[in-house]
Design an enzyme around this catalytic site. Structure first.
Site, short mmCIF file in Angstrom:
data_model
loop_
_atom_site.label_atom_id
_atom_site.label_comp_id
_atom_site.label_asym_id
_atom_site.label_seq_id
_atom_site.Cartn_x
_atom_site.Cartn_y
_atom_site.Cartn_z
N GLU A 1 0.80 -1.22 0.00
CA GLU A 1 0.00 0.00 0.00
C GLU A 1 0.83 1.27 0.00
O GLU A 1 1.92 1.29 0.56
CB GLU A 1 -0.82 0.06 1.29
CG GLU A 1 -1.75 -1.07 1.45
CD GLU A 1 -2.31 -1.15 2.86
OE1 GLU A 1 -2.23 -0.16 3.61
OE2 GLU A 1 -2.83 -2.22 3.18
N GLY B 1 5.70 -2.44 6.92
CA GLY B 1 7.08 -2.89 7.07
C GLY B 1 7.91 -2.06 8.02
O GLY B 1 7.52 -0.95 8.42
N CYS C 1 -1.74 1.76 8.35
CA CYS C 1 -0.79 0.73 7.92
C CYS C 1 -1.36 -0.66 7.70
O CYS C 1 -1.83 -1.28 8.64
CB CYS C 1 0.21 0.52 9.05
SG CYS C 1 1.52 1.62 9.03
N CYS D 1 3.67 -5.74 16.32
CA CYS D 1 3.04 -4.72 17.18
C CYS D 1 1.53 -5.01 17.33
O CYS D 1 0.86 -5.34 16.36
CB CYS D 1 3.26 -3.32 16.62
SG CYS D 1 5.00 -2.88 16.53
N ASN E 1 -5.84 4.21 15.03
CA ASN E 1 -6.81 3.81 14.00
C ASN E 1 -7.25 2.40 14.37
O ASN E 1 -6.41 1.50 14.42
CB ASN E 1 -6.11 3.75 12.63
CG ASN E 1 -6.30 5.02 11.84
OD1 ASN E 1 -7.42 5.50 11.68
ND2 ASN E 1 -5.20 5.56 11.37
N1 SAH Z 1 7.72 -0.14 11.29
C1 SAH Z 1 7.87 1.27 11.32
C2 SAH Z 1 7.09 2.02 10.25
C3 SAH Z 1 5.72 1.54 9.90
S1 SAH Z 1 4.42 1.90 10.98
C4 SAH Z 1 7.54 1.80 12.70
O1 SAH Z 1 7.23 0.99 13.58
O2 SAH Z 1 7.65 2.99 12.93
C5 SAH Z 1 4.20 3.64 10.83
C6 SAH Z 1 3.59 4.27 12.08
O3 SAH Z 1 2.20 3.97 12.19
C7 SAH Z 1 4.25 3.79 13.34
O4 SAH Z 1 4.41 4.85 14.24
C8 SAH Z 1 3.22 2.80 13.86
O5 SAH Z 1 3.42 2.55 15.19
C9 SAH Z 1 1.93 3.50 13.50
N2 SAH Z 1 0.74 2.64 13.47
C10 SAH Z 1 0.62 1.37 13.06
N3 SAH Z 1 -0.64 0.93 13.21
C11 SAH Z 1 -1.34 1.97 13.71
C12 SAH Z 1 -2.71 2.15 14.06
N4 SAH Z 1 -3.59 1.15 13.96
N5 SAH Z 1 -3.08 3.36 14.52
C13 SAH Z 1 -2.19 4.38 14.63
N6 SAH Z 1 -0.90 4.28 14.30
C14 SAH Z 1 -0.47 3.08 13.86
#
Ligand code: SAH
Length: 354
Positions: free
Chosen positions: A90, A157, A331, A114, A288
């Protein structure tokens, strides 16, 4: 087959020398690739014989748009691209007053696990190549007709898990003969891989490093982010301080606010202490919600209380709007939806509504 898109200008020059061609051919190819050429035959400035020669060992990578969703609320556009091997990633285009920003994926899936993130649900499939990441930017710009001025590596990623390809991508997209996007307009977000953060600091790039914190005590952070069990908050904050010291660039801390999990006054105090240690800017965003996960965004009152504490402690922070909520813009959500629909027997065709 060598993907020409993944070659730097100097690598293309070496290839031209190998083929007995003049050096200027490399720059011709490089700039046409950045403009979105998808076939060797479109490189019309090259002699036919050279195109044929290239065809024997080289190809030009490109992406197919599987799905495009435009937010009716804020103009955010979300693309689901099909890669040449059938995998999908995406890209999100976000429009701000200060410019157009594209959020790109760096891997197919993610192995970080995560608890709040949709990208990691099926684990890691593979790394993206530098050319594939470049294509996310090129094709988003071409399809939308909008000039991209900023890039955030915050899609599917963990960029520092794909270090070499990501660094090569940065050099490609930054190249004056290519898309020419300034390093100061690029943000790389990581869950906090210490060794690679140190390596990156040595590169002394002018990009912004964002670290996904989401909690500044080990108990909460380890619950949300398994990577914290290997490297706790303290060493991570120390690595951010070291990064700032080496590069002169302040680190940004990302903080998704999750109802009842990381949004109490105690969490705010702990974030304020960490941010103060490294002079970090904090980006707060309401979580989100991801369908497969039980976590919910913080309520308005908890967010206000949290922000008030940060303000009173002098923390420099921004409370971000959540963009693209109606287009699965978080994401990994769109890729995940495609997988679930495929499992339910939906065909690719039914997903195409761009
Ligand atoms: N792996 C990297 C980059 C990808 S995630 C990282 O961990 O930073 C990009 C950002 O979106 C990160 O800050 C992540 O923690 C956040 N993120 C992922 N899922 C999310 C969600 N459901 N709501 C809000 N932020 C989210």
């Amino acid at each position: 087959m060598t993907d020409l898109k993944s070659l730097t200008l100097s690598e293309l020059e070496a290839l031209m020398a190998q083929l007995g061609q003049p050096k200027f051919r490399a720059a011709q190819i490089f700039s046409r690739l950045a403009a979105g050429v998808t076939d060797l035959d479109e490189l019309t400035a090259l002699p036919k014989s050279l195109r044929a020669q290239l065809g024997e060992s080289c190809c030009i990578n490109s992406l197919q748009c599987l799905r495009k969703q435009v937010s009716g609320r804020d103009g955010t556009v979300k693309y689901l691209w099909e890669l040449t091997d059938g995998n999908a990633v995406e890209t999100v285009l976000m429009r701000y007053e200060h410019g157009n920003s594209v959020c790109i994926s760096t891997q197919v899936g993610c192995r970080q696990g995560c608890a709040f993130c949709a990208s990691t649900i099926g684990g890691l499939v593979r790394n993206l190549t530098a050319g594939e990441m470049l294509d996310e930017v090129i094709f988003t710009q071409l399809d939308s007709g909008v000039k991209i001025s900023n890039i955030v590596l915050m899609g599917i990623g963990e960029p520092l898990d794909n270090y070499d390809n990501v660094l090569k991508f940065l050099s490609l997209v930054n190249s004056p003969q290519g898309m020419n996007i300034g390093m100061r307009h690029i943000t790389l977000s990581t869950c906090g891989r210490l060794e690679e953060m140190r390596r990156l600091a040595e590169e002394k790039l002018q990009l912004t490093l964002a670290v996904s914190m989401h909690a500044c005590d080990d108990e909460t952070r380890s619950r949300l982010m398994p990577s914290n069990r290997r490297c706790g908050v303290e060493p991570l904050v120390a690595a951010c301080a070291e990064y700032f010291e080496k590069t002169g660039r302040r680190v940004t801390l990302e903080y998704a606010m999750i109802d009842g999990v990381n949004d109490t006054p105690r969490h705010a105090e702990s974030l304020a202490r960490s941010a103060a240690k490294i002079g970090a800017h904090v980006n707060l965003i309401p979580l989100n919600h991801v369908e497969e996960q039980p976590l919910q965004p913080s309520g308005k009152a908890a967010m206000k209380r949290f922000c008030d504490i940060l303000s009173s402690r002098g923390v420099n922070f921004t409370l971000r709007r959540s963009l693209g909520g109606d287009v699965d813009a978080s994401c990994g959500q769109l890729r995940r939806r495609r997988e679930t629909e495929q499992l339910k027997g939906g065909s690719n065709e039914s997903l195409r509504h761009n």
